[in-house]
Design a protein around this motif. Structure first.
Motif, PDB file in Angstrom:
ATOM      1  N   GLY A 445      -7.939   0.637   4.032  1.00 51.32           N
ATOM      2  CA  GLY A 445      -7.561   0.414   2.642  1.00 51.32           C
ATOM      3  C   GLY A 445      -6.506  -0.664   2.556  1.00 51.32           C
ATOM      4  N   PRO A 446      -6.217  -1.177   1.366  1.00 53.51           N
ATOM      5  CA  PRO A 446      -5.341  -2.343   1.217  1.00 53.51           C
ATOM      6  C   PRO A 446      -3.996  -2.245   1.928  1.00 53.51           C
ATOM      7  N   ALA A 447      -3.340  -1.089   1.887  1.00 52.27           N
ATOM      8  CA  ALA A 447      -2.020  -0.977   2.507  1.00 52.27           C
ATOM      9  C   ALA A 447      -2.104  -1.126   4.018  1.00 52.27           C
ATOM     10  N   TRP A 448      -3.231  -0.811   4.602  1.00 52.81           N
ATOM     11  CA  TRP A 448      -3.435  -0.994   6.044  1.00 52.81           C
ATOM     12  C   TRP A 448      -4.045  -2.379   6.314  1.00 52.81           C
ATOM     13  N   ASP A 449      -5.007  -2.769   5.498  1.00 50.42           N
ATOM     14  CA  ASP A 449      -5.643  -4.078   5.652  1.00 50.42           C
ATOM     15  C   ASP A 449      -4.660  -5.224   5.438  1.00 50.42           C
ATOM     16  N   ASN A 450      -3.555  -4.932   4.796  1.00 48.69           N
ATOM     17  CA  ASN A 450      -2.509  -5.920   4.547  1.00 48.69           C
ATOM     18  C   ASN A 450      -2.033  -6.598   5.828  1.00 48.69           C
ATOM     19  N   VAL A 451      -2.295  -5.980   6.977  1.00 48.95           N
ATOM     20  CA  VAL A 451      -1.824  -6.532   8.243  1.00 48.95           C
ATOM     21  C   VAL A 451      -2.302  -7.966   8.444  1.00 48.95           C
ATOM     22  N   LEU A 452      -3.518  -8.275   8.023  1.00 49.10           N
ATOM     23  CA  LEU A 452      -4.074  -9.612   8.233  1.00 49.10           C
ATOM     24  C   LEU A 452      -3.230 -10.674   7.546  1.00 49.10           C
ATOM     25  N   THR A 453      -2.894 -10.449   6.295  1.00 46.29           N
ATOM     26  CA  THR A 453      -2.093 -11.418   5.544  1.00 46.29           C
ATOM     27  C   THR A 453      -0.616 -11.317   5.888  1.00 46.29           C
ATOM     28  N   TYR A 479     -11.741 -11.197   2.937  1.00 46.56           N
ATOM     29  CA  TYR A 479     -11.167  -9.916   2.527  1.00 46.56           C
ATOM     30  C   TYR A 479     -10.886  -9.899   1.026  1.00 46.56           C
ATOM     31  N   LEU A 480     -10.389 -11.005   0.494  1.00 46.84           N
ATOM     32  CA  LEU A 480     -10.142 -11.057  -0.954  1.00 46.84           C
ATOM     33  C   LEU A 480     -11.442 -10.882  -1.735  1.00 46.84           C
ATOM     34  N   ASP A 509      -1.081  13.274   0.801  1.00 48.26           N
ATOM     35  CA  ASP A 509      -0.847  13.841  -0.533  1.00 48.26           C
ATOM     36  C   ASP A 509       0.482  13.353  -1.104  1.00 48.26           C
ATOM     37  N   PRO A 510       0.633  12.036  -1.274  1.00 49.68           N
ATOM     38  CA  PRO A 510       1.894  11.513  -1.795  1.00 49.68           C
ATOM     39  C   PRO A 510       2.004  11.685  -3.309  1.00 49.68           C
ATOM     40  N   THR A 511       3.231  11.587  -3.791  1.00 48.06           N
ATOM     41  CA  THR A 511       3.460  11.624  -5.239  1.00 48.06           C
ATOM     42  C   THR A 511       2.895  10.373  -5.901  1.00 48.06           C
ATOM     43  N   ALA A 512       3.085   9.237  -5.270  1.00 44.83           N
ATOM     44  CA  ALA A 512       2.565   7.984  -5.833  1.00 44.83           C
ATOM     45  C   ALA A 512       1.042   7.987  -5.770  1.00 44.83           C
ATOM     46  N   PRO A 513       0.357   7.865  -6.893  1.00 45.34           N
ATOM     47  CA  PRO A 513      -1.109   7.870  -6.879  1.00 45.34           C
ATOM     48  C   PRO A 513      -1.653   6.687  -6.072  1.00 45.34           C
ATOM     49  N   LEU A 514      -2.785   6.905  -5.440  1.00 46.65           N
ATOM     50  CA  LEU A 514      -3.410   5.858  -4.641  1.00 46.65           C
ATOM     51  C   LEU A 514      -3.707   4.622  -5.467  1.00 46.65           C
ATOM     52  N   VAL A 515      -4.074   4.807  -6.718  1.00 50.10           N
ATOM     53  CA  VAL A 515      -4.406   3.656  -7.555  1.00 50.10           C
ATOM     54  C   VAL A 515      -3.186   2.759  -7.767  1.00 50.10           C
ATOM     55  N   VAL A 516      -1.998   3.345  -7.735  1.00 49.87           N
ATOM     56  CA  VAL A 516      -0.782   2.548  -7.878  1.00 49.87           C
ATOM     57  C   VAL A 516      -0.536   1.734  -6.601  1.00 49.87           C
ATOM     58  N   THR A 517      -0.485   2.402  -5.463  1.00 48.70           N
ATOM     59  CA  THR A 517      -0.131   1.704  -4.221  1.00 48.70           C
ATOM     60  C   THR A 517      -1.218   0.721  -3.797  1.00 48.70           C
ATOM     61  N   ASP A 518      -2.494   1.117  -3.897  1.00 44.73           N
ATOM     62  CA  ASP A 518      -3.566   0.205  -3.504  1.00 44.73           C
ATOM     63  C   ASP A 518      -3.611  -1.030  -4.395  1.00 44.73           C
ATOM     64  N   SER A 519      -3.424  -0.839  -5.683  1.00 46.20           N
ATOM     65  CA  SER A 519      -3.485  -1.977  -6.608  1.00 46.20           C
ATOM     66  C   SER A 519      -2.327  -2.944  -6.377  1.00 46.20           C
ATOM     67  N   ILE A 520      -1.128  -2.399  -6.146  1.00 46.95           N
ATOM     68  CA  ILE A 520       0.038  -3.254  -5.930  1.00 46.95           C
ATOM     69  C   ILE A 520      -0.104  -4.035  -4.625  1.00 46.95           C
ATOM     70  N   ILE A 521      -0.512  -3.359  -3.541  1.00 49.04           N
ATOM     71  CA  ILE A 521      -0.658  -4.048  -2.262  1.00 49.04           C
ATOM     72  C   ILE A 521      -1.782  -5.083  -2.328  1.00 49.04           C
ATOM     73  N   SER A 522      -2.857  -4.772  -3.038  1.00 46.58           N
ATOM     74  CA  SER A 522      -3.932  -5.759  -3.193  1.00 46.58           C
ATOM     75  C   SER A 522      -3.428  -6.994  -3.920  1.00 46.58           C
ATOM     76  N   MET A 523      -2.625  -6.782  -4.935  1.00 43.17           N
ATOM     77  CA  MET A 523      -2.022  -7.898  -5.660  1.00 43.17           C
ATOM     78  C   MET A 523      -1.141  -8.728  -4.720  1.00 43.17           C
ATOM     79  N   TYR A 524      -0.344  -8.055  -3.916  1.00 41.62           N
ATOM     80  CA  TYR A 524       0.537  -8.741  -2.963  1.00 41.62           C
ATOM     81  C   TYR A 524      -0.284  -9.539  -1.957  1.00 41.62           C
ATOM     82  N   ILE A 525      -1.346  -8.950  -1.423  1.00 41.20           N
ATOM     83  CA  ILE A 525      -2.206  -9.661  -0.474  1.00 41.20           C
ATOM     84  C   ILE A 525      -2.748 -10.942  -1.101  1.00 41.20           C
TER      85      ILE A 525
END
Length: 788
Positions: A445-453, A479-480, A509-525
């Motif tokens: 997923g994006p937070a892990w795939d972020n390693v490439l960038t 990847y993009l 099972d984090p408090t931060a929803p996956l849609v929040v973290t994945d979307s933000i990291i994808s934007m950063y990538i």
């Protein structure tokens, strides 16, 4: 670098080592007659690992040569200049092959046992000689090489190494040895991967440790008997719940041991390597998993040959441990010299350091360094005892602080080639690299795939090197394109792992929803890819990445932020900090958003309540909004969850997750040696000492020296070796003022920026006041600072 090899690969046997039937690692040898040699070079590949001798001298570059890779992707060779070892007359090449990734039954959890490339170990070799008369010759491995079983009766990267010294063959690697009764090697299947000379830093023995304590102790009976390890096996050790001899080395690192013993012929020595001592003194490996049937792993087994000063150093494996539980020793053999810890890691030099008046911070700095090194064997791993996998999210989270403190860029660049090779045709990336195909359905997923960038970006930002980005540009674009196709109807993304290991919640099972973290990291990538593409003058790549970034950012702003309160959906530490750090908020919105983050933290009693993704950014965000004191408190407070709280348990490395007293007492713990929570080291260097590297994008030799004079500290200092030279900063509180000392090359540019309310006291300091703070151009010198 790319490598051309025109020969074939060869193996000793068709039989593969398995748990059900162990197959000895093979001896392989060949003698060449050489005379009047001016220069000689030997290129060697071993799948999975090799050890190399020339004329009885071991010359292997380090442990686990040549590399840890998927041979369907990349096949590595190493090059040796053997000119000084060549004799006039017969010269002998000796090789022992280990299983490595070529045959990794210990990796069953990740499907390495069913990988397409699984096969018996094999080798390739070419010897190139230049003679004094100017002529040359080239000798390539062929079916005239001879082979026989070696004393290594079992080896696996995760399971360990078993060695029967009674099976040693003296002189096997000498030119005069009679190998007439040895078998010939046979041709192996050609590996499918690209051939390359390995450019990663070798794995070396960094130091040797002697035990700090030796005592009789019990090996805890509890274990993690993974269902896919419930197999029959050749050896049944039956040591759990039994008393043995504990060798405590005082620190939890990674490497191998050296056993030195005057043993009786046939005497059996069993060594179980562990990292956890229970409150009752029992030694446990329940937290590191079972990677050998019958419930073991990180296991060494040695059968003595009955000679004086026998020495055993396990091959083709390594372990993460502090404790060695040894069984089978006689009373007179229980001495410190019997077992030595050979601490190993990729050969990375120190680039940056930090120290201050708070010993808790200094101890945390040390735990981070230990975990960073213990988890760097050619590439960043998640842990040195259990998985030994190149988890991509771990490396993405640690890249900045590792580059600030060590010299990993050569090894990063080699690993990036493997990441690109592992990428699927549709652009998806696996959660571990190397992989045999596991990690696409789960673990990425994006937070892990972020390693490439992220690796490409941080190498460029901190070292000014665009080469990795150039080599990876097409993979980044692919990847993009992939993530652009997995967006939801609202433009957001939720496909992978999220804020991993938030304190006292389930790992997933984090408090931060996956849609929040994945979307933000994808934007950063997308944003950092666009920045790199622009530097590389890749106009199409840049325009695509920039458009995707803008679209993702707008989707996040449209769907996940309440602008009436400047609060991110879910109102938690991770979501709020990530939106601020990665630029979802406009500059004019950041103060209000930061105030919300501080309120959220206060509502949680100023305790850490974020997982991997939040911890990467939160302390930096707090410093940006003038809350460095709060960040310091969260890190150094004694109650859990905090970083300092983990020091109460006597830990010398950083654990995988925050611990509670109940977890520790019951032994219900995970790994005690992970590096992915260690970004606080970056915060120490950049925010407390104030050595901020390239904060404005002006280049790797530009700095903002902006220390934070935390009230509880009396001094702090750090250094960083930039491309232009060493930058050193120290601040010391005196009576009524602060002395700020800076040493840096003239080529270092930037500013010294003091916290709000602090000013330069000397009239000759060419500074000025800006936003209620002192600012002056960066220049080496000693500055007297006053507080208004």
């Amino acid at each position: 670098m790319e490598y051309s090899y025109n020969g074939f690969f060869y193996k000793a046997t068709d039989s593969m080592n398995t748990y059900e039937k162990h197959v000895n690692a093979p001896y392989i040898r060949k003698t060449y007659d050489l005379k009047n040699v001016k220069k000689a070079v030997l290129d060697v590949s071993g799948l999975g690992f090799y050890d190399l001798w020339f004329n009885e001298k071991k010359i292997t570059k380090g442990l686990l040569a040549p590399y840890i890779s998927n041979p369907d992707d990349i096949v590595y060779f190493d090059r040796y200049d053997i000119t000084d070892l060549v004799k006039n007359g017969p010269n002998c090449i000796g090789i022992i092959l280990g299983n490595g990734m070529q045959n990794a039954p210990g990796g069953r959890v990740w499907d390495f046992d069913i990988a397409r490339f699984r096969n018996a170990p094999c080798f390739a070799l070419v010897l190139k000689a230049e003679y004094e008369d100017g002529t040359t010759s080239e000798f390539t491995a062929d079916e005239s090489f001879k082979c026989a079983p070696s004393p290594i009766i079992f080896d696996d990267l995760r399971s360990g190494c078993f060695y029967d010294a009674c099976q040693e063959i003296k002189g096997w690697n000498s030119a005069g040895f009679d190998d007439s009764n040895w078998a010939f090697v046979k041709k192996a299947d050609m590996p499918r991967g690209e051939f390359r000379l390995c450019e990663a830093d070798p794995i070396v023995i960094e130091t040797e440790l002697t035990p700090v304590q030796i005592r009789e102790e019990t090996l805890r009976d509890k274990l993690d008997n993974r269902r896919n390890m419930r197999l029959d096996t050749q050896f049944k050790f039956n040591k759990r719940g039994k008393k043995g001899i504990l060798f405590d080395f005082g620190v939890n690192r990674a490497g191998i041991v050296r056993l030195k013993i005057n043993g009786k012929k046939g005497q059996e020595i069993f060594i179980q390597l562990c990292e956890h001592e229970m409150p009752n003194g029992e030694i446990s490996y329940a937290n590191t998993g079972s990677f050998y049937p019958d419930g073991y792993g990180q296991t060494l087994y040695y059968i003595c040959k009955g000679e004086e000063n026998e020495i055993f150093e396990p091959a083709f494996t390594y372990s993460g441990f502090r404790y060695a539980m040894v069984f089978g020793l006689e009373k007179e053999q229980i001495i410190p010299e019997t077992l030595t810890y050979l601490v190993a890691s990729s050969h990375l030099e120190e680039r940056g350091s930090f120290t201050c008046s708070d010993e808790i911070m200094n101890k945390l700095r040390d735990t981070a360094r230990i975990s960073d090194k213990a988890n760097f064997f050619y590439f960043p791993t998640d842990c040195p005892h259990r998985e030994k996998n190149g988890w991509t999210g771990d490396a993405a989270s640690s890249a900045e602080h590792v580059l600030l403190t060590l010299t990993p860029e050569k090894s990063y660049r080699e690993w990036l080639r493997n990441i690109c090779a592992a990428q699927r045709a549709d652009g998806a990336l696996p959660g571990i690299v190397p992989t045999g195909g596991w990690g696409f359905e789960w673990g990425n997923g994006p937070a892990w795939d972020n390693v490439l960038t992220e690796l490409c970006w941080q190498i460029y930002r901190l070292r000014g090197d665009l080469t990795p980005a150039k080599e990876c540009a097409d993979s980044m674009l692919r990847y993009l394109a992939y993530i652009s196709k997995v967006r939801r109807a609202d433009g957001l993304i939720a496909i992978g792992l999220g804020d991993w290991l938030q304190p006292f919640r389930g790992a997933g099972d984090p408090t931060a929803p996956l849609v929040v973290t994945d979307s933000i990291i994808s934007m950063y990538i997308a944003k950092k890819s666009a920045d790199l593409f622009e530097k590389l003058n890749l106009e199409y790549h840049h325009s695509f990445a920039l458009a995707l970034y803008s679209s993702l950012r707008q989707s996040i702003r449209d769907n996940l932020i309440d602008f009436a309160t400047m609060t991110v959906f879910s109102r938690c530490q991770t979501a709020q900090a990530m939106c601020i750090y990665y630029g979802v908020f406009e500059p004019g919105e950041k103060k209000a958003a930061s105030d919300v983050l501080v309120d959220i933290i206060h509502e949680g009693n100023d305790l850490i309540d974020t997982g991997l993704l939040g911890l990467r950014v939160m302390f930096h965000v707090l410093s940006d909004c003038g809350q460095g004191e709060l960040a310091y408190k969260m890190i150094t407070r004694q109650d859990t969850p905090s970083y300092a709280s983990m020091l109460r348990y006597g830990l010398t490395s950083m654990p995988e997750n925050f611990l509670s007293d109940e977890d520790w007492t019951n032994g219900d713990i995970n790994s005690l040696n992970h590096h992915f929570f260690c970004d606080y080291v970056s915060w120490f260097i950049q925010r407390i000492a104030g050595v901020r590297v390239n904060p404005k994008g002006a280049g790797p030799d530009s700095f903002e020296i902006s220390p934070d004079f935390i009230s509880q500290l009396t001094f702090a200092q750090a250094h960083y070796d930039a491309p232009c030279g060493r930058v050193e900063v120290k601040w010391q509180k005196e009576d009524g003022f602060i002395t700020l000392s800076i040493n840096c090359p003239e080529e270092a540019t930037g500013n010294i920026v003091l916290p709000r309310g602090y000013f330069f006291s000397k009239e000759d300091t060419p500074g000025h006041r800006f936003d209620k703070a002192g600012v002056t151009a960066l220049k080496a010198g000693i500055y007297k600072i006053i507080h208004s």
